[in-house]
Design an enzyme around this catalytic site. Structure first.
Site, short mmCIF file in Angstrom:
data_model
loop_
_atom_site.label_atom_id
_atom_site.label_comp_id
_atom_site.label_asym_id
_atom_site.label_seq_id
_atom_site.Cartn_x
_atom_site.Cartn_y
_atom_site.Cartn_z
N ASP A 138 0.83 -1.19 0.00
CA ASP A 138 0.00 0.00 0.00
C ASP A 138 0.87 1.25 0.00
O ASP A 138 1.99 1.25 0.54
CB ASP A 138 -0.89 0.03 1.24
CG ASP A 138 -1.92 -1.08 1.24
OD1 ASP A 138 -2.25 -1.58 0.15
OD2 ASP A 138 -2.39 -1.45 2.34
N ARG A 139 0.34 2.30 -0.57
CA ARG A 139 1.09 3.55 -0.67
C ARG A 139 1.70 4.00 0.66
O ARG A 139 2.87 4.39 0.71
CB ARG A 139 0.19 4.65 -1.24
CG ARG A 139 0.89 5.96 -1.48
CD ARG A 139 -0.05 6.94 -2.16
NE ARG A 139 0.67 8.10 -2.64
CZ ARG A 139 0.17 8.98 -3.48
NH1 ARG A 139 -1.06 8.84 -3.94
NH2 ARG A 139 0.88 10.01 -3.88
#
Length: 260
Positions: free
Chosen positions: A54-55
């Protein structure tokens, strides 16, 4: 430049900073900082993703240097042959050593999954977790005069979207800095008092069999400054010896504005 953790003729692994996208997305067309393009420019050859982070998550990101290498890695991830270890700082005191088997309904994006089915059954999701340390800080949060935090080691046995974040929220110990599944008051307090302005989730280690040589391979990623400062303030230095460090590269000074 990104920190390269491992490279051979077939594979490359980097320490992904928090706030970086793994690859370009039409949902973030204006984003200039992308891991895949940065690694490609840095090593002078194309890379092929086999998994994602995830970012807002930092840590080990492993890629293939050919489509075949990417395919073999992806197959290992899909078949759960790669052991993944994460560390997180959570709300409250979580000191259990247990396995959470809690199915998750597929998390849909309002735009990207606009036409996806809405009646899909919950998918199996299993996470092994172990509490490593706790602390109580003399900082009020909400109606409480103090704030409690826990350091947790996590090993996902399945790969559902936001699995670790959702499982810890289910346990009532959300990860600090999680703006979607977490405690917003706790997030604001941790950011204000302890400079934890990011999701405190780090992909610390991958353990696998090399898809071409057949040899065991372990890749570990050092913690960034935000993490190291938190460990120091909470009295937890020395608890993650394989990931703690003193010096930092420029790339480790991540953009702390992306917490989603």
């Amino acid at each position: 430049m990104l920190e390269i953790l491992y490279q051979d003729p077939w594979l490359v692994a980097v320490n992904k900073p928090a706030g970086w996208l793994v690859h370009r997305s039409w949902l973030d067309r204006d984003e200039k900082v992308v891991v895949m393009q940065t690694v490609r420019d840095q090593i002078g050859q194309h890379v092929f993703t086999a998994h994602r982070l995830d970012r807002p998550t930092s840590g080990v990101l492993l890629m293939g240097l050919s489509s075949e290498a990417g395919r073999r890695l992806a197959q290992q991830f899909e078949q759960h042959h790669i052991r993944k270890r994460y560390h997180a700082i959570v709300r409250g005191w979580l000191m259990d050593d247990a396995v959470l088997d809690y199915p998750l309904v597929e998390e849909r994006d309002k735009i990207a999954d606009k036409f996806a089915r809405e009646d899909k059954a919950p998918q199996p999701a299993v996470t092994q977790y172990r509490g490593l340390a706790t602390v109580e800080m003399a900082v009020p949060t909400g109606r409480y005069p103090t704030t409690r935090y826990g350091l947790v080691e996590l090993e996902p046995k399945t790969g559902r979207k936001h699995q670790l974040r959702r499982h810890l929220a289910h346990l009532r110990h959300p990860i600090i800095g999680d703006s979607k599944h977490g405690d917003l008051r706790q997030n604001r307090s941790a950011a204000e008092h302890f400079a934890c302005r990011r999701l405190m989730l780090h992909a610390s280690r991958l353990e696998l069999t090399h898809p071409f040589t057949g040899q065991p391979l372990i890749i570990q990623a050092g913690l960034d400054e935000t993490w190291m400062q938190a460990l120091t303030q909470f009295g937890w230095r020395g608890l993650l010896p394989d990931n703690e460090r003193v010096e930092f590269t420029a790339a480790s000074r991540q953009d702390e504005t992306h917490l989603t």
